[in-house]
Each structure stands twice: as structure tokens, then as C-alpha cells.
Design an enzyme around this catalytic site. Structure first.
Site, mmCIF file in Angstrom:
data_model
loop_
_atom_site.group_PDB
_atom_site.id
_atom_site.type_symbol
_atom_site.label_atom_id
_atom_site.label_comp_id
_atom_site.label_asym_id
_atom_site.label_seq_id
_atom_site.Cartn_x
_atom_site.Cartn_y
_atom_site.Cartn_z
ATOM 1 N N GLY A 13 -9.328 1.049 6.143
ATOM 2 C CA GLY A 13 -8.858 0.044 7.084
ATOM 3 C C GLY A 13 -7.363 0.129 7.293
ATOM 4 N N GLY A 24 8.532 6.902 6.226
ATOM 5 C CA GLY A 24 9.291 7.088 4.994
ATOM 6 C C GLY A 24 8.971 8.409 4.318
ATOM 7 N N ARG A 74 -13.128 5.804 8.318
ATOM 8 C CA ARG A 74 -13.847 5.935 7.051
ATOM 9 C C ARG A 74 -14.713 7.183 7.142
ATOM 10 N NH1 ARG A 74 -12.679 1.124 4.687
ATOM 11 N NH2 ARG A 74 -12.390 -0.670 6.065
ATOM 12 N N ASP A 105 -8.567 1.493 -2.282
ATOM 13 C CA ASP A 105 -9.314 2.083 -3.392
ATOM 14 C C ASP A 105 -10.214 3.229 -2.956
ATOM 15 O OD1 ASP A 105 -8.390 0.749 -5.653
ATOM 16 O OD2 ASP A 105 -9.668 -0.983 -5.290
ATOM 17 N N THR A 127 -3.319 -1.726 2.005
ATOM 18 C CA THR A 127 -4.500 -2.535 2.311
ATOM 19 C C THR A 127 -4.091 -3.992 2.362
ATOM 20 O OG1 THR A 127 -6.641 -3.328 1.485
ATOM 21 C CG2 THR A 127 -5.106 -2.459 -0.143
ATOM 22 N N ASP A 129 -5.855 -6.567 1.752
ATOM 23 C CA ASP A 129 -6.563 -7.432 0.804
ATOM 24 C C ASP A 129 -5.840 -7.606 -0.524
ATOM 25 O OD1 ASP A 129 -8.690 -7.972 2.529
ATOM 26 O OD2 ASP A 129 -9.713 -6.129 1.963
ATOM 27 N N ASP A 131 -6.232 -5.934 -3.193
ATOM 28 C CA ASP A 131 -7.148 -5.767 -4.319
ATOM 29 C C ASP A 131 -7.277 -4.312 -4.752
ATOM 30 O OD1 ASP A 131 -8.411 -4.922 -2.010
ATOM 31 O OD2 ASP A 131 -10.375 -5.713 -2.575
ATOM 32 N N MET A 171 -10.159 -12.729 6.068
ATOM 33 C CA MET A 171 -10.686 -11.543 5.392
ATOM 34 C C MET A 171 -10.538 -11.677 3.873
ATOM 35 S SD MET A 171 -9.632 -8.358 7.856
ATOM 36 C CE MET A 171 -10.541 -8.088 9.379
ATOM 37 N N GLY A 172 -11.356 -10.926 3.182
ATOM 38 C CA GLY A 172 -11.365 -10.951 1.716
ATOM 39 C C GLY A 172 -12.789 -10.935 1.212
ATOM 40 N N ARG A 173 -13.429 -9.769 1.345
ATOM 41 C CA ARG A 173 -14.839 -9.658 0.959
ATOM 42 C C ARG A 173 -15.016 -9.728 -0.557
ATOM 43 N NH1 ARG A 173 -17.153 -4.976 4.084
ATOM 44 N NH2 ARG A 173 -16.649 -6.441 5.737
ATOM 45 N N TYR A 251 -9.996 -9.471 13.046
ATOM 46 C CA TYR A 251 -9.083 -8.328 12.978
ATOM 47 C C TYR A 251 -7.648 -8.652 13.362
ATOM 48 C CZ TYR A 251 -12.980 -5.237 12.020
ATOM 49 O OH TYR A 251 -14.055 -4.621 11.427
ATOM 50 N N ARG A 254 -5.220 -7.763 10.673
ATOM 51 C CA ARG A 254 -4.813 -6.380 10.413
ATOM 52 C C ARG A 254 -3.660 -5.930 11.311
ATOM 53 N NH1 ARG A 254 -7.971 -3.674 7.024
ATOM 54 N NH2 ARG A 254 -10.202 -4.094 6.876
#
Length: 321
Positions: A13, A24, A74, A105, A127, A129, A131, A171-173, A251, A254
Site C-alpha cells: 500500500g 532521499g 501487491r 511487513d 506504511t 498503519d 504496525d 483504516m487499521g485492519r 483511501y 493514504r
């Protein structure tokens, strides 16, 4: 191993600040005497051999842009060993000595697979999220929280004007960091996250208690992995006299220009990624640990995570009555 040419890709994502990280990596690598190539559409681009040289000018005017100018996707087939070997062979055919991957991840798993095939890799965490293993901060998180905050502040005006309960799904599955931090910043009455089972009856009791004290409107921020906003609204309507309305931000979280903090961290992570490659300390994830930018080997990264702040979670609800 001497590093002379590197490639960079974005995967999974998109997140605000990815372009700042590409910029950078490209400009700092060139400053260090390296050549850089950009892979288009992530790991899928490796398989399609979609690659282009990058120079200082090709990454100009992108630091303020959301998304990723290298595009992203993906690539589910990348879990197959034969597909991974094909990608590694393509990198070698282009005389690419190392790969910088910007993503979450799932993107890191692809980088680990290539490292096992002898391709030096470094991951920059990107990301919204928050996480991801190996870091206490991910590029894109701050911007996403501020995007939600801006939306909640606007929705609150209408909720107040019409004496309503505004339910905002974010968001935040698997992790509730966006919901927690935006909820705290916006003064939400209730925050629902995957880290805590949702007690719908307790939600209604909280709202009724607050409104019995002349509270005229309420804000509930719910992470998609905790419950759907529709479930929350329907339960409130069925079990209370309160009027509830739902907004699903989707979205919009994002997109947009990265915050100052995300742009700064993207640049710092990019510098570290290039430096560790030149130092021969590759096959690691760059991250922020204790406010320091560090590089952690993949096998040790799982010990470092963005910790869910239970104290902050409790404080949101203590202040929200």
C-alpha cells in the site's frame, strides 16, 4: 562486497512520504558516488523487467507529492521460490549490487527472500498503519493521523449542529494506531481498536451517560479491524434514542502531501539505508528506536514494534465523557 549500483522500489500500500524516501535514497546515493535505478510497480516490476535509471532531476519536485512516482502493487506470486529466483537473476543481469525496498511487513518478506538468494537488501518502513516490525515509527503514519484529524474536526461541526453521534471508520485492519492517535488528538469520546474486543453495550452506556450530562454530540473513531462503522451505528440506533451517522474515510487516509515529520523521517531513513549498504551491514530494516535511526537485522526485527499505548487508550475514554 563493493556497492556501485543500487535499485529502489516501493511495494504494498502507498503511504505519504514514499516519494520523499525515493528522493532521499536517490540523491544521497548519488552524493556517495553510486548509480541508482528505479523499479516500477514494486516486485511485479522486477518480474516484468520494468526499470529506469534515476538521477537528481528525475526525483525533483516529488518530495511534496503523495503516493509514489515509481508506482506500487501487491505481487502475490512473489511468494514462489522460482519467482524470487527470477527476480534475483534480473537484478544481477543489470549489475545491481543491492536493493532498497520501501514498504511494510509484506514488502520486507520479499526483501528477506532476495537476501537469502544473495542480493543485499535494506528496507525502509513505509506504511500508514504503523504496525511494522523493526521500528517504532513508519513513514506515512503522521500524515494519515493528521488527515483523519482534519476530517474529524469537520465532521464534528455537523455532529454538534444536529445533536448527533458521528461514527468515523478509519483504516487499521490489524492495529488501531491511527484510530487511537487521531481519536486522542480530536477529542473523540470513544475509540474502538482491534487490540480491545468491542463491547457494544458499553459503548451505548458511555454515550448515554455523557448525554445525560448535557453533552449534545459525540465522536466515535473505529478502526476497521475492530468493527465496521455500520455495525456501530446500527447498534446505537437500536439500543439508544441517539441519532448516529457514519463516515468511512477510506483511501483519503493514504493520500495527500506528507507532513513535515514524515518527509524528515523519510530523508533520515534513506540516508541510513544507503550508509548501511556502503558499510556492508545490509539485510536489515531501517527504523526509529528510542528516537534514534538504527538498522536492525531481519532476524532481530521482530523484537522491535510500535507498542499500543494502553495509557493513551484509557485517557481517551477518561477525557471523553
Amino acid at each position: 562486497m563493493n556497492i556501485n549500483k543500487i535499485a529502489v522500489l516501493t511495494s504494498g500500500g502507498d503511504a505519504p512520504g514514499m516519494n520523499a524516501a525515493i528522493r532521499g535514497v536517490t540523491r544521497y546515493a548519488i552524493y556517495k558516488g553510486l548509480s541508482v535505478e528505479g523499479i516500477v510497480r514494486g516486485y511485479g516490476g522486477l518480474l516484468d523487467e520494468d526499470i529506469k535509471p534515476l538521477d537528481r532531476r528525475s526525483v525533483g519536485e516529488i518530495i511534496q507529492r503523495g503516493g509514489t512516482f515509481l508506482r506500487t502493487a501487491r505481487c502475490l506470486e512473489f511468494i514462489e521460490p522460482e519467482v524470487q529466483k527470477k527476480a534475483a537473476e534480473f537484478l544481477r543481469s543489470r549489475q545491481i549490487d543491492a536493493l532498497v525496498v520501501i514498504g511494510g511487513d509484506g514488502s520486507m518478506k520479499g526483501a528477506e527472500a532476495l537476501s537469502r538468494l544473495g542480493i543485499p537488501t535494506v528496507v525502509i518502513p513505509g506504511t500508514i498503519d504503523g504496525d511494522m516490525v523493526g521500528t517504532e515509527y513508519t513513514v506515512g503514519f503522521d500524515t494519515a493521523v493528521n488527515t483523519v484529524l482534519d476530517s474529524v474536526n469537520k465532521i464534528r461541526d455537523t455532529a454538534y449542529s444536529h445533536d448527533r453521534v458521528a461514527v468515523i471508520e478509519v483504516m487499521g485492519r490489524h492495529a488501531g494506531f491511527i484510530a487511537l492517535y487521531s481519536g486522542m488528538a480530536s477529542g473523540a469520546e470513544i475509540v474502538l481498536t482491534p487490540e480491545h474486543p468491542v463491547d457494544f453495550q458499553a459503548v451505548c452506556s458511555h454515550l448515554l451517560e455523557s448525554h445525560s450530562m448535557n453533552k449534545m454530540s459525540s465522536i466515535i473513531v473505529v478502526a476497521e479491524g475492530a468493527a465496521t462503522g455500520t455495525e456501530v451505528v446500527d447498534y446505537i440506533k437500536e439500543h439508544t434514542y441517539l441519532q448516529a451517522n457514519l463516515t468511512v474515510l477510506g483511501y483519503v487516509q493514504r493520500g495527500g502531501s506528507p507532513s513535515a515529520y514524515d518527509s524528515i523521517m523519510a530523508g533520515r531513513f534513506a540516508q541510513k539505508a544507503v550508509d548501511v549498504l556502503l558499510e556492508g551491514k545490509y539485510n536489515c530494516v531501517v527504523g526509529s528506536v528510542g528516537r534514534q535511526v538504527v538498522a536492525t537485522p531481519y532476524e532481530e526485527a521482530d523484537k522491535i514494534r510500535f507498542v499500543f499505548d494502553e495509557g493513551l487508550y484509557n485517557l481517551v475514554h477518561q477525557l471523553g465523557r
